[in-house]
Enzyme design. Structure first.
Site, short mmCIF file in Angstrom:
data_model
loop_
_atom_site.label_atom_id
_atom_site.label_comp_id
_atom_site.label_asym_id
_atom_site.label_seq_id
_atom_site.Cartn_x
_atom_site.Cartn_y
_atom_site.Cartn_z
N ASN A 7 -16.98 -24.95 -32.17
CA ASN A 7 -16.44 -23.59 -32.13
C ASN A 7 -16.50 -23.03 -33.55
O ASN A 7 -15.69 -23.38 -34.39
CB ASN A 7 -14.99 -23.66 -31.61
CG ASN A 7 -14.36 -22.29 -31.51
OD1 ASN A 7 -14.95 -21.29 -31.92
ND2 ASN A 7 -13.15 -22.24 -30.98
N ARG A 91 -19.04 -22.80 -28.17
CA ARG A 91 -18.27 -21.66 -27.71
C ARG A 91 -18.95 -20.39 -28.23
O ARG A 91 -19.26 -20.29 -29.43
CB ARG A 91 -16.85 -21.73 -28.27
CG ARG A 91 -16.07 -20.52 -27.88
CD ARG A 91 -14.75 -20.46 -28.59
NE ARG A 91 -14.05 -19.28 -28.14
CZ ARG A 91 -13.24 -18.56 -28.90
NH1 ARG A 91 -13.05 -18.90 -30.14
NH2 ARG A 91 -12.63 -17.50 -28.42
N HIS A 180 -11.04 -14.88 -23.40
CA HIS A 180 -10.26 -16.09 -23.08
C HIS A 180 -10.66 -16.68 -21.73
O HIS A 180 -9.89 -17.40 -21.10
CB HIS A 180 -8.73 -15.80 -22.97
CG HIS A 180 -8.05 -15.46 -24.26
ND1 HIS A 180 -7.02 -14.55 -24.33
CD2 HIS A 180 -8.23 -15.92 -25.52
CE1 HIS A 180 -6.59 -14.46 -25.58
NE2 HIS A 180 -7.33 -15.28 -26.31
N ARG A 241 -2.22 -7.19 -32.90
CA ARG A 241 -2.95 -6.14 -32.17
C ARG A 241 -1.99 -5.34 -31.29
O ARG A 241 -1.08 -5.91 -30.69
CB ARG A 241 -4.03 -6.75 -31.27
CG ARG A 241 -5.12 -7.45 -32.04
CD ARG A 241 -6.19 -7.98 -31.09
NE ARG A 241 -6.84 -9.12 -31.70
CZ ARG A 241 -7.19 -10.23 -31.06
NH1 ARG A 241 -6.98 -10.35 -29.75
NH2 ARG A 241 -7.78 -11.21 -31.70
N GLU A 384 -9.67 -25.54 -23.98
CA GLU A 384 -10.97 -24.87 -23.89
C GLU A 384 -12.11 -25.83 -24.21
O GLU A 384 -13.18 -25.76 -23.62
CB GLU A 384 -10.98 -23.66 -24.83
CG GLU A 384 -10.09 -22.55 -24.30
CD GLU A 384 -9.65 -21.54 -25.35
OE1 GLU A 384 -10.20 -20.44 -25.36
OE2 GLU A 384 -8.74 -21.85 -26.14
#
Ligand code: AMP
Length: 396
Positions: A7, A91, A180, A241, A384
């Protein structure tokens, strides 16, 4: 069979080597400060001291070379030679509309990834750089790209087309993609296993609540809606955010406050959310701590966050015509009983009842709803990397 999961971020790289015969993590590590002074690799192997390599790593190729050296190191490594790595799973943040599944990487895929850069200018370039570096160093090893967006490609048109002039979608690809996806897919499949039911018979709402946060409505095993949109900015309130705001706020900020496009982008992505409202921190632990000692803005930030998650749960129950199961995952979802309790408060009318004692769990899979709750509420740590390794295995 061992699979290396990579990743790549812009200046960091996470990796795991997973033995797929028992789905066991053999080694995992992190390279930090790639291309910056002080580059460093830290590798962790169960039952051993951390192995640290400090040396200049000027680019991702240097970083991946150091990862491979660490894995085969005579005293600190875990494999005898690189030929023990059967495949590499990467990823990749954005696969656009082209990829609804993970894919075996070849030159055509590399070209398609380049085309997706305009959709994820910050995230895809380091992912691509990492793949190129791996292909250079291990040209014979099959590589797979696993996309954050792929799982959401099953959304129906009415869930992903924005009500802008249709050409914006057709010509520029402006639509909801969602992110996600690997996490939502993983925890929903674990949830079905834990409930002993076929995922095709379930309506699941997965709540990935971390520094970035998103909800997904999963009906019969397929994502039918998700809260992140064209970018990861839409939807829930996050660490920094803002999530959903009236789009006219953007033009107000430009026209009345004199901000440039880049400044608006920065405010909404980096200075808003929990940090912006609380003025304390983007880290939920700090904000929970401040709220507990009476900081009103910290409490307000948390209340806005909980309220938004609760509204999305209600809307996804409506979108699916009901809900059988809610899953909490990621940093906050796995570790904050306060968040889970606050989010579910007032949802008893949907058949959601959280058992306060069971809800004390942190960081492990557990059913936390009461026995008379018609909706099962689960905590499931996301993984993940394991999902990427499984997809990689199935493609090779
Ligand atoms: P992630 O992005 O999934 O790594 O999640 C990071 C977020 O999870 C941070 O805001 C952390 O503060 C939050 N988090 C992690 N552990 C806890 C905890 N024990 N209690 C509250 N929040 C936590």
């Amino acid at each position: 069979m061992k699979i290396l999961v990579i990743n790549c971020g812009s200046s960091s790289l996470k990796y795991q080597l997973i033995d797929m015969s028992h789905e066991e993590v053999v080694a995992k590590g992190l390279v930090e400060r790639i291309g910056i002074e002080g580059s460093m690799l830290t590798q962790k192997v169960e039952g051993r001291e951390k192995y640290i390599i400090q040396k200049p790593m000027n680019n991702h190729q240097d970083a991946i070379k150091t990862v491979l050296d660490a894995l085969v190191d005579e005293s600190n490594g875990v494999i005898a030679s690189l030929s023990d790595i059967s495949a590499v799973g990467h990823r990749v943040v954005h696969g656009g509309e082209k990829y609804a599944e993970s894919v075996l990487i070849d030159d055509t895929v590399m070209q398609a990834l380049d085309e997706c850069v305009k959709l994820a200018p910050l995230h895809n370039p380091p992912n691509i750089t990492g793949i190129k570096a791996c292909r250079n160093l291990m040209p014979e090893v099959p590589m797979v790209a696993v996309f954050d967006t792929a799982f959401h490609q099953t959304m129906p048109t009415e869930a992903f087309v924005y009500a802008l002039p249709y050409e914006y979608y057709e010509k520029h690809g402006i639509r909801r993609y969602g992110f996600h996806g690997t996490s939502h897919k993983y925890v929903s499949s674990v949830a079905a296993n834990m409930l002993g039911q076929d995922i095709k018979d379930l309506k699941i709402i997965t709540c990935h609540l971390g520094n970035g946060a998103s909800l997904t409505a999963i009906k019969n095993g397929k994502s039918i809606d998700t809260s992140m949109g064209f970018t990861p900015l839409e939807g829930l309130v996050m660490g920094t955010r803002c999530g959903d705001v009236d789009p006219a706020v953007v033009t107000f900020m430009v026209k009345q406050l004199g901000l440039s496009a880049a400044e608006v982008d920065n405010v909404m992505n980096k200075e808003s959310g929990i940090l912006g409202v609380s003025g304390v921190s983007s880290d939920f632990r700090d904000v929970e701590g401040a709220a507990a000692s009476g900081d009103k803005r910290a409490q307000l930030a948390l209340n806005i966050f909980y309220y938004r998650v609760r509204k999305y749960i209600g809307s996804y129950a409506a979108a699916m015509g009901g809900v059988d199961c809610i899953v909490f995952t990621a940093g906050l979802g796995e570790n904050s009983p306060e968040t889970r309790e606050a989010v579910c408060e007032g949802l008893e009318f949907l058949g959601i009842k959280v058992d306060k004692a069971k809800n004390k769990v942190r960081g492990k899979s557990e059913l936390i709803s009461t026995s008379d709750s018609t909706v099962k509420v689960l905590v499931i740590p996301t993984d993940e990397e394991m999902m990427i390794a499984r997809d990689t295995l199935s493609l090779i």
